[in-house]
Design a protein around this motif. Structure first.
Motif, PDB file in Angstrom:
ATOM      1  N   ALA A 213       0.838  -1.212   0.000  1.00 13.01           N
ATOM      2  CA  ALA A 213       0.000   0.000   0.000  1.00 13.01           C
ATOM      3  C   ALA A 213       0.867   1.253   0.000  1.00 13.01           C
ATOM      4  CB  ALA A 213      -0.924  -0.014   1.214  1.00 13.01           C
ATOM      5  N   ARG A 214       1.944   1.205   0.756  1.00 14.75           N
ATOM      6  CA  ARG A 214       2.845   2.358   0.813  1.00 14.75           C
ATOM      7  C   ARG A 214       3.491   2.601  -0.545  1.00 14.75           C
ATOM      8  NH1 ARG A 214       6.792   3.278   5.955  1.00 14.75           N
ATOM      9  NH2 ARG A 214       7.805   5.196   5.283  1.00 14.75           N
ATOM     10  N   ALA A 215       3.925   1.523  -1.178  1.00 16.24           N
ATOM     11  CA  ALA A 215       4.545   1.661  -2.499  1.00 16.24           C
ATOM     12  C   ALA A 215       3.527   2.131  -3.532  1.00 16.24           C
ATOM     13  CB  ALA A 215       5.169   0.340  -2.922  1.00 16.24           C
ATOM     14  N   ALA A 216       2.316   1.580  -3.460  1.00 17.25           N
ATOM     15  CA  ALA A 216       1.273   1.956  -4.420  1.00 17.25           C
ATOM     16  C   ALA A 216       0.909   3.424  -4.281  1.00 17.25           C
ATOM     17  CB  ALA A 216       0.038   1.083  -4.213  1.00 17.25           C
ATOM     18  N   ALA A 217       0.879   3.928  -3.031  1.00 18.20           N
ATOM     19  CA  ALA A 217       0.582   5.343  -2.810  1.00 18.20           C
ATOM     20  C   ALA A 217       1.640   6.232  -3.435  1.00 18.20           C
ATOM     21  CB  ALA A 217       0.482   5.626  -1.313  1.00 18.20           C
ATOM     22  N   GLY A 218       2.855   5.692  -3.587  1.00 20.59           N
ATOM     23  CA  GLY A 218       3.930   6.441  -4.234  1.00 20.59           C
ATOM     24  C   GLY A 218       3.987   6.235  -5.733  1.00 20.59           C
ATOM     25  N   GLY A 219       2.991   5.536  -6.286  1.00 18.15           N
ATOM     26  CA  GLY A 219       2.920   5.368  -7.739  1.00 18.15           C
ATOM     27  C   GLY A 219       3.520   4.088  -8.269  1.00 18.15           C
ATOM     28  N   HIS A 220       3.791   3.110  -7.399  1.00 16.55           N
ATOM     29  CA  HIS A 220       4.394   1.850  -7.860  1.00 16.55           C
ATOM     30  C   HIS A 220       3.296   0.957  -8.431  1.00 16.55           C
ATOM     31  CE1 HIS A 220       6.780  -1.798  -7.978  1.00 16.55           C
ATOM     32  NE2 HIS A 220       7.856  -1.086  -7.661  1.00 16.55           N
ATOM     33  N   ALA A 221       3.305   0.747  -9.740  1.00 19.97           N
ATOM     34  CA  ALA A 221       2.226   0.034 -10.424  1.00 19.97           C
ATOM     35  C   ALA A 221       2.139  -1.427  -9.996  1.00 19.97           C
ATOM     36  CB  ALA A 221       2.422   0.131 -11.934  1.00 19.97           C
ATOM     37  N   ASP A 222       3.278  -2.100  -9.851  1.00 20.17           N
ATOM     38  CA  ASP A 222       3.245  -3.517  -9.478  1.00 20.17           C
ATOM     39  C   ASP A 222       2.725  -3.707  -8.063  1.00 20.17           C
ATOM     40  OD1 ASP A 222       4.136  -4.379 -11.920  1.00 20.17           O
ATOM     41  OD2 ASP A 222       6.251  -4.359 -11.361  1.00 20.17           O
ATOM     42  N   ALA A 223       2.992  -2.737  -7.186  1.00 22.15           N
ATOM     43  CA  ALA A 223       2.450  -2.816  -5.828  1.00 22.15           C
ATOM     44  C   ALA A 223       0.928  -2.699  -5.868  1.00 22.15           C
ATOM     45  CB  ALA A 223       3.049  -1.720  -4.962  1.00 22.15           C
ATOM     46  N   ALA A 224       0.404  -1.790  -6.688  1.00 18.79           N
ATOM     47  CA  ALA A 224      -1.045  -1.671  -6.837  1.00 18.79           C
ATOM     48  C   ALA A 224      -1.633  -2.960  -7.396  1.00 18.79           C
ATOM     49  CB  ALA A 224      -1.366  -0.489  -7.748  1.00 18.79           C
ATOM     50  N   LEU A 225      -0.911  -3.593  -8.307  1.00 17.02           N
ATOM     51  CA  LEU A 225      -1.358  -4.871  -8.872  1.00 17.02           C
ATOM     52  C   LEU A 225      -1.470  -5.930  -7.782  1.00 17.02           C
ATOM     53  CD1 LEU A 225      -1.975  -6.733 -11.288  1.00 17.02           C
ATOM     54  CD2 LEU A 225       0.506  -7.055 -11.534  1.00 17.02           C
ATOM     55  N   GLN A 226      -0.465  -6.014  -6.916  1.00 15.74           N
ATOM     56  CA  GLN A 226      -0.502  -6.995  -5.839  1.00 15.74           C
ATOM     57  C   GLN A 226      -1.679  -6.740  -4.903  1.00 15.74           C
ATOM     58  OE1 GLN A 226       1.288  -9.706  -5.463  1.00 15.74           O
ATOM     59  NE2 GLN A 226       2.536  -9.305  -7.266  1.00 15.74           N
ATOM     60  N   LEU A 227      -1.964  -5.492  -4.628  1.00 15.16           N
ATOM     61  CA  LEU A 227      -3.120  -5.165  -3.795  1.00 15.16           C
ATOM     62  C   LEU A 227      -4.416  -5.586  -4.484  1.00 15.16           C
ATOM     63  CD1 LEU A 227      -2.105  -1.604  -2.522  1.00 15.16           C
ATOM     64  CD2 LEU A 227      -2.212  -3.697  -1.163  1.00 15.16           C
ATOM     65  N   GLY A 228      -4.484  -5.386  -5.786  1.00 12.40           N
ATOM     66  CA  GLY A 228      -5.671  -5.795  -6.537  1.00 12.40           C
ATOM     67  C   GLY A 228      -5.880  -7.292  -6.501  1.00 12.40           C
ATOM     68  N   VAL A 229      -4.802  -8.048  -6.658  1.00 10.92           N
ATOM     69  CA  VAL A 229      -4.899  -9.512  -6.611  1.00 10.92           C
ATOM     70  C   VAL A 229      -5.428  -9.962  -5.251  1.00 10.92           C
ATOM     71  CG1 VAL A 229      -3.558 -11.641  -6.622  1.00 10.92           C
ATOM     72  CG2 VAL A 229      -3.111  -9.882  -8.345  1.00 10.92           C
ATOM     73  N   ALA A 230      -4.900  -9.350  -4.171  1.00 15.92           N
ATOM     74  CA  ALA A 230      -5.344  -9.713  -2.824  1.00 15.92           C
ATOM     75  C   ALA A 230      -6.830  -9.391  -2.640  1.00 15.92           C
ATOM     76  CB  ALA A 230      -4.506  -8.977  -1.793  1.00 15.92           C
ATOM     77  N   LYS A 231      -7.271  -8.225  -3.139  1.00 17.47           N
ATOM     78  CA  LYS A 231      -8.678  -7.855  -3.020  1.00 17.47           C
ATOM     79  C   LYS A 231      -9.566  -8.817  -3.813  1.00 17.47           C
ATOM     80  CE  LYS A 231      -8.172  -4.042  -0.558  1.00 17.47           C
ATOM     81  NZ  LYS A 231      -8.709  -3.918   0.817  1.00 17.47           N
ATOM     82  N   GLU A 232      -9.124  -9.196  -4.999  1.00 15.13           N
ATOM     83  CA  GLU A 232      -9.920 -10.103  -5.824  1.00 15.13           C
ATOM     84  C   GLU A 232     -10.038 -11.474  -5.157  1.00 15.13           C
ATOM     85  OE1 GLU A 232     -10.262 -11.646 -10.467  1.00 15.13           O
ATOM     86  OE2 GLU A 232      -8.488 -10.531  -9.809  1.00 15.13           O
ATOM     87  N   ARG A 233      -8.975 -11.953  -4.535  1.00 15.71           N
ATOM     88  CA  ARG A 233      -9.024 -13.243  -3.848  1.00 15.71           C
ATOM     89  C   ARG A 233     -10.029 -13.231  -2.706  1.00 15.71           C
ATOM     90  NH1 ARG A 233      -2.488 -14.259  -3.475  1.00 15.71           N
ATOM     91  NH2 ARG A 233      -2.228 -15.116  -5.589  1.00 15.71           N
ATOM     92  N   ARG A 234     -10.185 -12.075  -2.076  1.00 19.62           N
ATOM     93  CA  ARG A 234     -11.138 -11.965  -0.975  1.00 19.62           C
ATOM     94  C   ARG A 234     -12.560 -11.666  -1.466  1.00 19.62           C
ATOM     95  NH1 ARG A 234      -6.725  -9.310   1.810  1.00 19.62           N
ATOM     96  NH2 ARG A 234      -7.569  -7.249   1.335  1.00 19.62           N
ATOM     97  N   GLY A 235     -12.734 -11.553  -2.775  1.00 19.72           N
ATOM     98  CA  GLY A 235     -14.051 -11.323  -3.336  1.00 19.72           C
ATOM     99  C   GLY A 235     -14.470  -9.873  -3.394  1.00 19.72           C
ATOM    100  N   ASP A 236     -13.566  -8.961  -3.059  1.00 20.03           N
ATOM    101  CA  ASP A 236     -13.885  -7.522  -3.089  1.00 20.03           C
ATOM    102  C   ASP A 236     -13.535  -7.002  -4.483  1.00 20.03           C
ATOM    103  OD1 ASP A 236     -14.318  -4.859  -2.666  1.00 20.03           O
ATOM    104  OD2 ASP A 236     -13.064  -4.703  -0.868  1.00 20.03           O
ATOM    105  N   LEU A 237     -14.449  -7.278  -5.424  1.00 24.54           N
ATOM    106  CA  LEU A 237     -14.138  -6.990  -6.826  1.00 24.54           C
ATOM    107  C   LEU A 237     -14.078  -5.490  -7.115  1.00 24.54           C
ATOM    108  CD1 LEU A 237     -16.233  -9.736  -8.657  1.00 24.54           C
ATOM    109  CD2 LEU A 237     -13.916  -9.834  -7.721  1.00 24.54           C
ATOM    110  N   GLY A 238     -14.877  -4.704  -6.420  1.00 17.74           N
ATOM    111  CA  GLY A 238     -14.833  -3.258  -6.633  1.00 17.74           C
ATOM    112  C   GLY A 238     -13.485  -2.677  -6.241  1.00 17.74           C
ATOM    113  N   ALA A 239     -13.000  -3.086  -5.056  1.00 22.17           N
ATOM    114  CA  ALA A 239     -11.691  -2.602  -4.610  1.00 22.17           C
ATOM    115  C   ALA A 239     -10.589  -3.145  -5.504  1.00 22.17           C
ATOM    116  CB  ALA A 239     -11.448  -3.014  -3.159  1.00 22.17           C
ATOM    117  N   ALA A 240     -10.765  -4.389  -5.957  1.00 26.45           N
ATOM    118  CA  ALA A 240      -9.760  -4.986  -6.845  1.00 26.45           C
ATOM    119  C   ALA A 240      -9.671  -4.198  -8.153  1.00 26.45           C
ATOM    120  CB  ALA A 240     -10.109  -6.437  -7.128  1.00 26.45           C
ATOM    121  N   ALA A 241     -10.858  -3.858  -8.709  1.00 23.47           N
ATOM    122  CA  ALA A 241     -10.867  -3.103  -9.962  1.00 23.47           C
ATOM    123  C   ALA A 241     -10.192  -1.745  -9.789  1.00 23.47           C
ATOM    124  CB  ALA A 241     -12.303  -2.922 -10.451  1.00 23.47           C
ATOM    125  N   ALA A 242     -10.420  -1.099  -8.637  1.00 27.62           N
ATOM    126  CA  ALA A 242      -9.793   0.201  -8.390  1.00 27.62           C
ATOM    127  C   ALA A 242      -8.278   0.075  -8.352  1.00 27.62           C
ATOM    128  CB  ALA A 242     -10.316   0.789  -7.077  1.00 27.62           C
TER     129      ALA A 242
END
Length: 685
Positions: A493-522
């Motif tokens: 999350a810290r890296a993603a807030a600084g613009g790190h695209a791969d960090a945002a991707l990892q956060l999206g994957v984690a959200k999708e695994r938990r079924g939070d598709l809206g947060a994953a899409a964001a």
């Protein structure tokens, strides 16, 4: 309010004072006070020429004696220097010239130099001016020796300007003791130059109380330097409100230091509006700091037009940021030619971006030789790009010598690229210990690759705390590998807030695994906007799922599929091909299938084979089936088995059946096993 413009810091503006006609001074019966000149510190610290040098006629604070018994032309204003205080100005009177005396002097000089050519005109003027100065000084001296305090004040100012402090002091003391505020102010200037600062402050205070704006200015700066900011503010305000430009600027400077930006801006503006270039520059910086680039630009322009190098540099930055590169280059060049190394460096980058590497190198070299570390680094990178290793290393070392630790980091990168890991580590450590965050991250990566995780983690932490998003992302990976998912998500999350695209991707994957598709899409959208091809693909998949669930309502996923496909993402290319085929766009589908297949996608190869077979190109289709099957595509292997069986090539068909059954999926395995039974029966018959 009117504000006086002044000359350079601590000295009167060099050059001759203009002859001024005024009321004839009365020879007897009229008091004449020393009239102060404009404060020479009313320009900025770089000594810009003032627009005007106005004077005032303040009352004396004591009894004023009679004026000298004769008058003459004003003195030529020789500049004086030596006052360490930014604000001490000499006061004196500009006296009505004795025109008859001047005429007699001219006649005498003409008789002496008569017959000379035009080339002797300059010598004539110099001789005339010298005679005038000598005559005026003698008249002042005679009157002063006769007890005339005003003449003593004027003579003291003349000697002070000349730099003859010892001779000036008794005359100025006499004038100050007689209550002339000009004498008191000038005595303060003299004492300050001689290091007697406390006594200088005493005389400035007497003159300031009597209404001298230059003295109030000087006293304010004296008190500021002593740490009494409240008293300094009071006296600088007195000077500024009397129209003293230097006082207005110094007050703005003090207020900005005290973080009173609103009032600082007011007084900077007051000084800038009458041409104080440093005030204009500082006002521009305040507006730019308030994110008002449009408000900053005119003040930068005003200062830059008067050769303020830092203003030229900032103006260049503003213009370059909005794409006006040609004008930006002009202002960079003006500042660079005036010796501003940062402008030379910036001009180099501008030329490099325009494709002029040679021109860039010239400006970088000039800046680097003036001690600019960024320019030295840029030269190093350029020579490295040209394959000139030794020259690149030389400039990187120059950058390091200039205090820019990017030099050590770049030397580490060069060593690592050449396989010299021990040397690379040394350079990384040198930069990392100096606080270079990317060097800290590079060192940590090197240690991690070596298997030294305990040694790597502190350097990742140091780099991440210093703002390295790469280090924060790497820490996320470390924690994820240890199963510390909560900590991993925090670093991602810290890296993603600084613009790190791969960090945002990892956060999206984690959200999708938990079924939070809206947060994953964001999160996927953030990753895609940051340049993550996988993020764009995963966002498109989610949007397509929503499209299917809502019957076509919602955002079209094709934009994101296309973005990923154009970046070479094989699965995205296959999906665009499938969607094109569903629309009957055969050529478009074939183009994307082929792109995927040639990029190594087994699904792309299989789909291309199906499309070609449908269009009658079975021989080419078999080639793509074979590539797909050899890459592990079960359906392609089954297709090859069916084609071989149809052709009567039963043994080959049996081989592909076995392969298809192994590869799966389950439906393919089931069909392959049934076909294999049939082939076995046929072969045994």
């Amino acid at each position: 309010m009117s504000v006086m413009a002044g000359g350079p810091t601590g000295a009167e503006q060099a050059g001759r004072l203009p002859l001024q006609r005024g009321q004839d001074a009365q020879l007897t019966g009229t008091a004449l006070s020393g009239q102060p000149l404009a404060d020479p510190t009313q320009s900025d610290s770089e000594g810009s020429r003032p627009d005007a040098a106005l004077t005032e006629s303040p009352p004396a604070f004591g009894a004023v004696p009679s004026p000298p018994t004769s008058v003459g032309t004003p003195l030529a204003a020789a500049s004086f220097a030596g006052s360490m205080l930014d604000g001490a100005a000499i006061d004196e009177t500009v006296i009505e010239p004795d025109l008859d005396g001047v005429a007699r002097g001219v006649a005498r000089v003409e008789a002496h130099v008569g017959g000379e050519s035009a080339a002797g005109a300059e010598s004539f003027e110099e001789v005339l001016a010298a005679r005038e100065r000598e005559a005026l000084e003698q008249r002042y001296r005679e009157a002063a020796e006769a007890g005339d305090a005003a003449a003593a004040s004027l003579l003291g100012a003349l000697l002070l300007r000349r730099g003859d402090l010892e001779a000036a002091e008794p005359y100025l003391r006499r004038a100050a003791a007689a209550g002339l505020r000009a004498g008191a102010n000038n005595l303060g200037v003299l004492l300050h130059q001689r290091g007697h600062r406390d006594e200088a402050g005493t005389w400035w205070r007497e003159a300031a109380v009597a209404g001298s704006a230059p003295a109030a200015h000087a006293l304010g700066l004296h008190l500021r330097d002593r740490g009494d900011e409240s008293a300094a503010e009071y006296w600088l305000l007195q000077a500024a409100e009397q129209g003293h430009t230097g006082g207005a600027y110094a007050l703005g400077d003090l207020l900005e230091h005290r973080q009173d930006a609103v009032r600082a801006e007011r007084w900077f503006r007051t000084a800038a509006e009458v041409g104080h270039r440093e005030a204009a520059y500082r006002l521009g910086r305040l507006r730019e700091g308030a994110r008002d680039a449009a408000g900053a630009e005119p003040w930068y322009r005003q200062a830059a037009a008067r050769s303020h190098t830092a203003a030229s540099l900032r103006l260049g930055h503003l213009l370059e940021a909005r794409g006006e590169r040609e004008e930006a280059a002009r202002w960079y060049r003006q500042a660079a030619q005036a010796g501003e190394a940062r402008a030379a460096c910036a001009l180099g980058f501008l030329l490099r971006d325009q494709g002029d590497a040679v021109g860039a190198a010239d400006w970088w070299r000039e800046a680097a030789e003036a001690g600019d570390g960024a320019a030295a680094n840029a030269l190093g990178a350029l020579h490295d790009e040209w394959g000139e290793t030794e020259m690149a290393q030389q400039w990187y070392r120059s950058a390091l010598d200039a205090g820019d630790h990017n030099g050590a980091f770049n030397l580490g990168l060069m060593a690592a690229a050449r396989g010299h890991e021990a040397m690379a580590e040394q350079w990384y450590r040198r930069a990392a210990y100096a606080g270079h965050r990317e060097a800290s991250n590079a060192l940590a990566v090197m240690l991690l690759q070596r298997g030294d995780t305990p040694g790597a983690e502190p350097w990742f932490c140091k780099a991440a705390e210093a703002g390295s998003v790469d280090a924060a992302y790497n820490l996320g990976i470390l924690h994820a590998e240890r199963g510390e998912l909560h900590s991993a998500q925090e670093w991602y999350a810290r890296a993603a807030a600084g613009g790190h695209a791969d960090a945002a991707l990892q956060l999206g994957v984690a959200k999708e695994r938990r079924g939070d598709l809206g947060a994953a899409a964001a999160r996927y959208r953030l990753a895609a906007d940051g340049g993550s091809v996988e993020g764009a693909f995963r966002l498109a998949v989610l949007l397509e799922r929503c499209e299917d669930e809502t019957g076509g309502r919602g955002e079209d996923p094709e934009r994101w599929y296309r973005k990923a496909a154009e970046a070479g993402h094989g699965r995205a290319q296959v999906r665009i091909g499938v969607r094109a085929a569903e629309r009957g766009e055969t050529e478009e589908a074939e183009r994307w299938y082929r792109a995927a297949a040639e990029g190594g996608s087994r699904s792309g190869a299989f789909n291309l084979g199906l499309l070609l077979a449908r269009e009658g190109g079975e021989s080419e289709a078999l080639r793509w089936y074979t590539l797909a099957a050899e890459a592990g595509h079960g359906r392609a292997a089954l297709r090859l088995a069916l084609v071989a069986a149809r052709r009567g090539e039963l043994r080959e068909a049996r081989v592909w059946c076995v392969r298809a059954a192994e590869l799966g999926p389950a439906s393919v395995t089931e069909r392959a096993e049934r076909l294999l039974e049939a082939l076995s029966a046929e072969l045994s018959a």
